[in-house]
Design a protein around this motif. Structure first.
Motif, PDB file in Angstrom:
ATOM      1  N   THR A   5     -43.754 -53.442  84.072  1.00  0.00           N
ATOM      2  CA  THR A   5     -44.676 -52.532  83.405  1.00  0.00           C
ATOM      3  C   THR A   5     -44.193 -51.101  83.548  1.00  0.00           C
ATOM      4  OG1 THR A   5     -46.487 -54.014  83.942  1.00  0.00           O
ATOM      5  CG2 THR A   5     -47.088 -51.774  83.337  1.00  0.00           C
ATOM      6  N   VAL A   6     -44.337 -50.337  82.471  1.00  0.00           N
ATOM      7  CA  VAL A   6     -43.961 -48.935  82.476  1.00  0.00           C
ATOM      8  C   VAL A   6     -45.168 -48.135  82.004  1.00  0.00           C
ATOM      9  CG1 VAL A   6     -42.417 -47.210  81.481  1.00  0.00           C
ATOM     10  CG2 VAL A   6     -41.576 -49.507  81.944  1.00  0.00           C
ATOM     11  N   ILE A   7     -45.450 -47.069  82.706  1.00  0.00           N
ATOM     12  CA  ILE A   7     -46.534 -46.183  82.299  1.00  0.00           C
ATOM     13  C   ILE A   7     -45.900 -44.930  81.718  1.00  0.00           C
ATOM     14  CG2 ILE A   7     -48.501 -44.814  83.088  1.00  0.00           C
ATOM     15  CD1 ILE A   7     -48.822 -46.895  85.353  1.00  0.00           C
ATOM     16  N   CYS A   8     -46.312 -44.567  80.499  1.00  0.00           N
ATOM     17  CA  CYS A   8     -45.760 -43.367  79.884  1.00  0.00           C
ATOM     18  C   CYS A   8     -46.828 -42.698  79.017  1.00  0.00           C
ATOM     19  CB  CYS A   8     -44.505 -43.687  79.077  1.00  0.00           C
ATOM     20  SG  CYS A   8     -44.725 -44.912  77.818  1.00  0.00           S
ATOM     21  N   ALA A   9     -46.483 -41.548  78.475  1.00  0.00           N
ATOM     22  CA  ALA A   9     -47.420 -40.767  77.670  1.00  0.00           C
ATOM     23  C   ALA A   9     -47.846 -41.542  76.423  1.00  0.00           C
ATOM     24  CB  ALA A   9     -46.776 -39.441  77.263  1.00  0.00           C
ATOM     25  N   GLU A  15     -48.337 -40.511  73.455  1.00  0.00           N
ATOM     26  CA  GLU A  15     -47.562 -40.162  72.260  1.00  0.00           C
ATOM     27  C   GLU A  15     -46.274 -40.980  72.163  1.00  0.00           C
ATOM     28  OE1 GLU A  15     -44.844 -36.349  72.889  1.00  0.00           O
ATOM     29  OE2 GLU A  15     -46.908 -35.968  73.524  1.00  0.00           O
ATOM     30  N   ILE A  16     -45.674 -41.331  73.291  1.00  0.00           N
ATOM     31  CA  ILE A  16     -44.471 -42.161  73.287  1.00  0.00           C
ATOM     32  C   ILE A  16     -44.818 -43.585  72.860  1.00  0.00           C
ATOM     33  CG2 ILE A  16     -42.678 -43.204  74.748  1.00  0.00           C
ATOM     34  CD1 ILE A  16     -42.676 -40.559  76.335  1.00  0.00           C
ATOM     35  N   VAL A  17     -45.910 -44.114  73.400  1.00  0.00           N
ATOM     36  CA  VAL A  17     -46.349 -45.466  73.042  1.00  0.00           C
ATOM     37  C   VAL A  17     -46.626 -45.552  71.547  1.00  0.00           C
ATOM     38  CG1 VAL A  17     -48.164 -47.198  73.365  1.00  0.00           C
ATOM     39  CG2 VAL A  17     -47.303 -45.920  75.334  1.00  0.00           C
ATOM     40  N   ILE A  20     -37.790 -51.059  72.622  1.00  0.00           N
ATOM     41  CA  ILE A  20     -37.682 -50.490  73.971  1.00  0.00           C
ATOM     42  C   ILE A  20     -36.387 -50.926  74.630  1.00  0.00           C
ATOM     43  CG2 ILE A  20     -38.680 -50.574  76.299  1.00  0.00           C
ATOM     44  CD1 ILE A  20     -41.432 -50.525  74.959  1.00  0.00           C
ATOM     45  N   LEU A  45     -33.483 -48.514  76.085  1.00  0.00           N
ATOM     46  CA  LEU A  45     -33.053 -48.617  77.478  1.00  0.00           C
ATOM     47  C   LEU A  45     -31.544 -48.897  77.566  1.00  0.00           C
ATOM     48  CD1 LEU A  45     -36.031 -50.622  79.036  1.00  0.00           C
ATOM     49  CD2 LEU A  45     -35.491 -48.205  79.372  1.00  0.00           C
TER      50      LEU A  45
END
Length: 107
Positions: A52-56, A58-60, A78, A82
């Motif tokens: 799991t990655v948590i990001c802003a 707006e990126i999602v 993704i 990467l």
């Protein structure tokens, strides 16, 4: 509400349910098949692991939009980003490997 028995022995409610459930189903509309893309040699032997990655937000939103517009899954988009980031890192710093110590270095 009183239920009447029909000659077949079914009540009016049972008769209604049976008439609904025994109607022929409409054929599902077939979705157009996606164009077959050649698989990368490394993708064929890939073992998957979830993380799991948590990001802003707006990126999602942008990742989801790119995947939808280009016709790829979110995972594919993704993974591409990467892989590209890792390739740039390795160009600058050298190959990334699972560097384990030799048993001789420990004892």
């Amino acid at each position: 509400m009183s239920e009447q028995a029909y000659p077949s022995g079914l009540t009016d409610l049972e008769s209604e349910v049976r008439s609904i459930t025994q109607q022929p189903r409409l054929k599902e509309q077939k979705k157009p098949q996606k164009e077959q893309r050649p698989k990368e040699a490394s993708a064929i032997k890939t073992v998957w692991q979830r993380f799991t990655v948590i990001c802003a937000v707006e990126i999602v939103v942008k990742i989801k939009a790119i995947a939808r517009i280009e016709g790829f899954s979110i995972r594919e988009v993704i993974e591409k980003f990467l892989r590209d980031g890792i390739a740039r890192y390795e160009q600058k710093h050298g190959a990334v490997t699972n560097r384990k110590k030799s048993i001789d270095e420990v004892l």
